[in-house]
Design a protein around this motif. Structure first.
Motif, mmCIF file in Angstrom:
data_model
loop_
_atom_site.group_PDB
_atom_site.id
_atom_site.type_symbol
_atom_site.label_atom_id
_atom_site.label_comp_id
_atom_site.label_asym_id
_atom_site.label_seq_id
_atom_site.Cartn_x
_atom_site.Cartn_y
_atom_site.Cartn_z
ATOM 1 N N TYR A 141 22.820 42.648 87.089
ATOM 2 C CA TYR A 141 22.304 42.524 88.458
ATOM 3 C C TYR A 141 21.788 43.896 88.887
ATOM 4 O O TYR A 141 22.394 44.570 89.720
ATOM 5 C CB TYR A 141 23.405 41.988 89.384
ATOM 6 N N VAL B 155 22.139 38.996 94.069
ATOM 7 C CA VAL B 155 20.718 39.044 93.732
ATOM 8 C C VAL B 155 19.858 39.281 94.981
ATOM 9 O O VAL B 155 19.304 40.358 95.184
ATOM 10 C CB VAL B 155 20.265 37.751 93.020
ATOM 11 N N CYS B 156 19.757 38.284 95.835
ATOM 12 C CA CYS B 156 18.747 38.285 96.896
ATOM 13 C C CYS B 156 18.978 39.335 97.994
ATOM 14 O O CYS B 156 18.007 39.945 98.465
ATOM 15 C CB CYS B 156 18.628 36.901 97.505
ATOM 16 N N GLU C 159 35.421 40.367 87.898
ATOM 17 C CA GLU C 159 34.039 40.027 87.543
ATOM 18 C C GLU C 159 33.590 40.648 86.221
ATOM 19 O O GLU C 159 32.696 40.119 85.563
ATOM 20 C CB GLU C 159 33.076 40.509 88.637
ATOM 21 N N SER D 55 29.215 39.781 95.096
ATOM 22 C CA SER D 55 29.362 38.392 94.668
ATOM 23 C C SER D 55 30.278 37.657 95.630
ATOM 24 O O SER D 55 31.076 38.290 96.321
ATOM 25 C CB SER D 55 30.080 38.318 93.308
ATOM 26 N N PRO D 56 30.239 36.319 95.607
ATOM 27 C CA PRO D 56 31.280 35.571 96.316
ATOM 28 C C PRO D 56 32.662 35.946 95.765
ATOM 29 O O PRO D 56 32.830 36.076 94.544
ATOM 30 C CB PRO D 56 30.959 34.112 95.962
ATOM 31 N N GLY D 57 33.603 36.140 96.648
ATOM 32 C CA GLY D 57 34.983 36.329 96.189
ATOM 33 C C GLY D 57 35.312 37.706 95.642
ATOM 34 O O GLY D 57 36.345 37.882 95.004
ATOM 35 N N LYS E 209 28.596 43.978 84.984
ATOM 36 C CA LYS E 209 27.741 43.429 86.040
ATOM 37 C C LYS E 209 26.561 44.341 86.439
ATOM 38 O O LYS E 209 25.484 43.827 86.753
ATOM 39 C CB LYS E 209 28.571 43.026 87.269
ATOM 40 N N VAL F 189 25.630 37.843 102.894
ATOM 41 C CA VAL F 189 25.945 36.630 102.137
ATOM 42 C C VAL F 189 26.443 37.031 100.736
ATOM 43 O O VAL F 189 25.918 37.956 100.144
ATOM 44 C CB VAL F 189 24.684 35.740 101.994
ATOM 45 N N GLY F 190 27.462 36.347 100.242
ATOM 46 C CA GLY F 190 27.995 36.657 98.909
ATOM 47 C C GLY F 190 26.990 36.288 97.835
ATOM 48 O O GLY F 190 26.838 35.112 97.486
ATOM 49 N N ASN F 191 26.298 37.306 97.312
ATOM 50 C CA ASN F 191 25.177 37.056 96.403
ATOM 51 C C ASN F 191 24.749 38.421 95.886
ATOM 52 O O ASN F 191 24.402 39.303 96.679
ATOM 53 C CB ASN F 191 24.052 36.374 97.214
ATOM 54 N N LYS G 150 35.231 41.173 100.007
ATOM 55 C CA LYS G 150 34.602 41.868 101.141
ATOM 56 C C LYS G 150 35.466 41.773 102.401
ATOM 57 O O LYS G 150 35.752 42.781 103.044
ATOM 58 C CB LYS G 150 33.218 41.247 101.469
#
Lengths: 223, 223
Positions: B154, B126-127, B146, B41-43, B150, B122-124, B46
């Motif tokens: 996800y 899902v994709c 989080e 996820s974002p934040g 989770k 990318v912070g995500n 990483k």
């Protein structure tokens, strides 16, 4: 565990999502329903915030929640149990966002339209921003543990939203989060968005957010 | 501020991403480079984790970082400044994930191949899980703020990864996060993934994670 209905959404085939979103927004307005699209990263506190908000709002207004998730029914059950409001789980079947037609499918499954509906979008700061859901207000949550630089890294969702809710402010002493810097970063993306810091845990800012939403519903709907 | 190169990635046109990913993985192996795809996820922490890891690893091994972001150069500059390692910023031009061809573009811009390369996706949640980047190890970070649910919400990223790194464990007293429940939720998705809890802030678990990575490089690469 409370019972909530679950719908598996069909992937949309409409090329003109913007047109469908505008139609949906107008239809809902005619029926007296205000729809708020709630976006954020996974774990930014969407569900906890909605539970707190609905419990504050329910003496003023009827509310419902549509919980979109790729899988699991955790959120809709939790909201139904903790607020008693209309709640429905939407499974996106792997999709990373909602669009207007998927939102319409959810609304049709909700069994009547309350005055206020929250659409909890898939936890994702990227893709949901690309699709107009037909909501009257797009809100994005940014939680303190994520960091104040997120508006720089995920520009579109901050550009497009009308409201940024900074959540988990109670954790402000624990994480290196600078609220003023965060607000400046949001302003770089969006000079007009309203910004409200809240903590669902301590209640800080929750009254202001409730009043903000009631004011939006009663006067200043996006059309 | 350190200087780092920024590349705007071209969107891929390859239909066969899996084939391209496999080719890239084999080419890198022949050249003696181990690639780790880092998703979260974002934040979730990483960049902070990578800075800490590279500083521990650099006496043993040469390392480089490719920082993928939709926009901004914050991360690559930070990594270069704090570790001195090869670092490159990849702009995805709005794309929510990286695929193998985009990864290859990044590698070509890196000016030589060190023994170990981290690809910060990318912070995500899902994709990115849907696209094989050609990495030898897929790692997903899940941060304590989080929440332990989770992996239920996800599923794909947890199913596909080889390593789950639970980050920000120092915040365990502050958030209602149950490590054993989290591990059970990960196990529901993936019985074989390795799971390592760490705190880049206190250093807890960082030695174990460094040794885990060195062992992976020196013996058990995915082929």
């Amino acid at each position: 565990m409370g019972k909530v209905r679950t719908i598996l959404l069909n992937q949309s085939v409409l090329a003109d999502n913007d047109g469908e979103a505008q139609r949906l927004r107008e239809e809902l307005k005619e029926k007296g329903t205000f729809l708020i699209n709630v976006m954020s990263s996974p774990g930014a506190g969407k569900t906890t915030l909605l539970v707190g908000l609905i419990n504050r709002l329910k003496e003023h207004i009827s509310a419902g929640v549509m919980e979109a998730d790729i899988d699991s029914d955790v959120d809709a059950v939790r909201v139904a149990e903790k607020t008693g409001c209309k709640s429905i789980q939407l499974h996106t079947g792997g999709m990373c966002h909602l669009d207007a037609q998927m939102t319409r499918q959810g609304l049709e499954g909700l069994d009547g339209l309350p005055r206020l509906i929250f659409l909890e979008n898939v936890g994702n700061l990227v893709c949901p921003a690309e699709y107009d859901t037909g909501a009257h207000l797009d809100a994005v949550l940014l939680s303190v543990p994520e960091g104040d630089d997120k508006p720089l890294k995920y520009p579109l969702v901050f550009q497009k939203c009308g409201l940024v809710i900074i959540t988990k402010t109670d954790a402000g002493d624990y994480f290196p989060f600078d609220l003023q810097k965060c607000i400046r970063n949001i302003r770089l993306r969006n000079p007009r968005a309203d910004i409200l810091p809240v903590s669902a845990k301590t209640g800080e800012g929750m009254r202001e957010l409730s009043e903000y939403i009631l004011n939006k519903i009663n006067g200043k709907e996006k059309t």
